[in-house]
Motif scaffolding. Sequence first.
Motif, PDB file in Angstrom:
ATOM      1  N   GLU A 217     -16.745  -3.078  -8.263  1.00  8.72           N
ATOM      2  CA  GLU A 217     -16.831  -1.627  -8.095  1.00  8.72           C
ATOM      3  C   GLU A 217     -16.339  -1.252  -6.700  1.00  8.72           C
ATOM      4  N   ASN A 218     -15.656  -0.112  -6.604  1.00  4.80           N
ATOM      5  CA  ASN A 218     -14.959   0.240  -5.370  1.00  4.80           C
ATOM      6  C   ASN A 218     -15.885   0.316  -4.161  1.00  4.80           C
ATOM      7  N   ILE A 430      -5.658   7.570  -4.771  1.00  6.64           N
ATOM      8  CA  ILE A 430      -6.758   6.862  -5.422  1.00  6.64           C
ATOM      9  C   ILE A 430      -7.418   7.768  -6.445  1.00  6.64           C
ATOM     10  N   THR A 433     -12.301   6.636  -9.647  1.00  9.43           N
ATOM     11  CA  THR A 433     -13.043   5.373  -9.624  1.00  9.43           C
ATOM     12  C   THR A 433     -12.719   4.541  -8.381  1.00  9.43           C
ATOM     13  N   HIS A 435      -9.594   3.439  -7.852  1.00  9.29           N
ATOM     14  CA  HIS A 435      -8.452   2.578  -8.170  1.00  9.29           C
ATOM     15  C   HIS A 435      -7.158   3.193  -7.632  1.00  9.29           C
ATOM     16  N   LYS A 621      -6.571  -2.974  -1.492  1.00  8.35           N
ATOM     17  CA  LYS A 621      -5.939  -1.967  -2.355  1.00  8.35           C
ATOM     18  C   LYS A 621      -4.512  -2.363  -2.720  1.00  8.35           C
ATOM     19  N   GLU A 624      -4.965  -4.848  -5.474  1.00 11.10           N
ATOM     20  CA  GLU A 624      -5.422  -4.127  -6.661  1.00 11.10           C
ATOM     21  C   GLU A 624      -4.269  -3.335  -7.286  1.00 11.10           C
ATOM     22  N   PHE A 625      -3.492  -2.674  -6.447  1.00 11.02           N
ATOM     23  CA  PHE A 625      -2.351  -1.880  -6.926  1.00 11.02           C
ATOM     24  C   PHE A 625      -1.287  -2.769  -7.564  1.00 11.02           C
ATOM     25  N   ASP A 628      -1.415  -4.225 -11.149  1.00 11.25           N
ATOM     26  CA  ASP A 628      -0.902  -3.438 -12.280  1.00 11.25           C
ATOM     27  C   ASP A 628       0.589  -3.645 -12.489  1.00 11.25           C
TER      28      ASP A 628
END
Length: 756
Positions: A217-218, A430, A433, A435, A621, A624-625, A628
């Motif tokens: 969770e962020n 962002i 959430t 993300h 981040k 995380e980015f 995708d």
Amino acid sequence: MPRNSSSSRTKSSAKELRKNVLQYISQQKNNTFNYKQVAYAIGADSPASHRSIALILAELAFDGDIIEVSPGKYKAPQRSNIATGTFVRRSNGKNSVLTDEDNESIFVAERNSMHALNGDKVKVVIAAARKGADPEAEVIEILEKKDQTFIGTLRVEKQYGTLVTDSKFLATDIIIPKNKLKGGKTGDKAIARITTWDDEEKNPKGEVIDILGVTGENTTEMHAILAEFGLPYRYPEAVEKAAAKIDAGITDEVVAQRIDMRDTTTFTIDPKDAKDFDDALSIKKLKNGNWEVGVHIADVTHYVHPDTIIDKEAQKRATSVYLVDRVVPMLPEHLSNGICSLRPDEDKLTFSCIFEMDSNANVLSSKIARTVTRSNRRFTYEEAQEIIETGNGDYKDDILTLDSLAKILRKKRYENGSVEFDRAEVRFDIDETGHPVGVYFKESKDANKLIEEFMLLANKTVAAAIGKTEGKKKAKAFVYRVHDMPDPGKLADLSKIARTFGFKVKETGSSREVNRSINRMLADVKGKGEENFLSTLAIRSMAKAIYTTQNIGHYGLAFDYYTHFTSPIRRYPDMMVHRLLERYLAGGRSVNVQKLEDLCKHSSDMEQLAANAERSSIKYKQVEFMGDHMGQVFDGVISGVTEWGLYVEINENMCEGLVPVRELADDYYDFDEKNYCLVGRRKNVRYRLGDNVKVKVVRANLERKQLDFVLVDDRTMRPGEDDMGKTATVAQALTSKPGKKKKRPDNKRKTRSRHK
């Protein structure tokens, strides 16, 4: 299984016996000894002790740590000695001790570590290096334990829990007794401390200090980053309550003690998401045709008094922390975003530098005073930039005048030798959430530079007002922001490599001459293939700016006097400066230099921790980015070269990942540290800092904040050869020519790829 007390005593006495034997040996120099002499010297009289000592000596001789000169008779190699130092623990098992005497790093095997933790002060025996091997050390005493915590994810079983750590300083998980879990469940991210770690146990035991939330969770992950660097992630309730009791208190009596500038046009220019406005500008045309420009700073120290609960918390934090998606403020929000923030249409107490300037931005006079101001308008940087570019908008004449003055100030600053680094910063869009769904770049435009220039002027003016004295008069103790000269070796490397591209960077001469040459190089290299390479080297040649009472000037800005006065909402040194100003302007005596220096060092240390945390949050981040975008191919530039691989920064989003050297499967690669490149031993293919490459995203590990790429371009020729004709010549200048056998210099480290 828990040990019985008898077993514990036996283990403890054996450990103590070995420690005493090693200390005895270290003192013998060239003397010989047998087990009886050792036993007598250390007071070990029992037959069991004699047998143990004989066994210890035999083991040491077998390992090569002592020499058996004749059966049962030993001598200590003269190279062996006892030292103290700082233990460096690594999760890959490559532990070491950094000795106090000469800062040498010496390997410590886990079996010889006494389970010392990273940062512990230890006493070690340094064993003589055997032929062809490096020396090793054995910890014989932990002198001082460093207070530290570990972050990880809980796995709770029926009888106990386990913290699977994220730490690069610990290879094992921590066993948590059921009654020490603090309510934590499987999948929770937690902070724990080690309570015991006995010699014969592989895993330490510990207890949970705090539960951060569910892993992934962020908010949990952002708090984990703060905790990793020892930074606070929540505000103490008592401090919040104390702040809530503070009233703005702008009474007639308070106003009467200040310069009232509420009728002068004043505005703030800040990022669009800012809430703490700690600086404002005012401008007024004088009857003589000159300009009165005011730099107004929130008067935080009017509300936060020394040694109060709020001040102590601010001092401990020393700075606000700016993570990728949030600000962790130094001061409670009631102060930072409320009473002290220079919000529009509200009367505010300020500490100001007020300048009289002519149209050529010459400062004709200045004064530092406490004021009352009232902001007429809150501008975002984007709004102010649009006025500068179009000439239309609210207070356009005032903004255009300030912009014109700022540009003249900036031009003069560069002419005087200030270094011009202008690199875009990555920011993320962002979702709700947390993300990251997009990337954009924060670029410094004229509106940003307008504010920057007047803040620099105010900081310089304040520092000179206290630090610059006449005759032999000694300056009073003060807080300076200093920046030392560049590292001569790095500057020489930059000069040498810049020459191969046709640019001249001076490595000797005055700071003004050197900095001007760097600025010329940075300007000339704009848009060229070697821009990333040379600008990165220039930045790396520079020292770090710090806070101190010892003024050596600010090299990068080319200022003889400089401090931080303009951001007291978010920096404790600025609060220190405000208090010193108030004291000295009222004729007060100098404060204690050592106490001030200690606060300066603490502030510098906390600033570095905050910067590390910010970078870590950006890295999280980025991973995380890019998660995708697995399998996608991007253009990038080599941003770092190490013996373990190439760091590549993607052009379109500035996300950085590693191409491990094991993925360079076409050759064996040597690391040429001096010339920032990996060189293929057989094919002479080179990968160098600043080279353009294509990479594919293959791994995105959020727990380790690690992004892995593989190269997808053909390296039969160096990248950029098609559009940068001199590349081949430069490569030959930096490395040995193809086909010519040459002894590998000391600065080249052997690096092996996965396959031949």
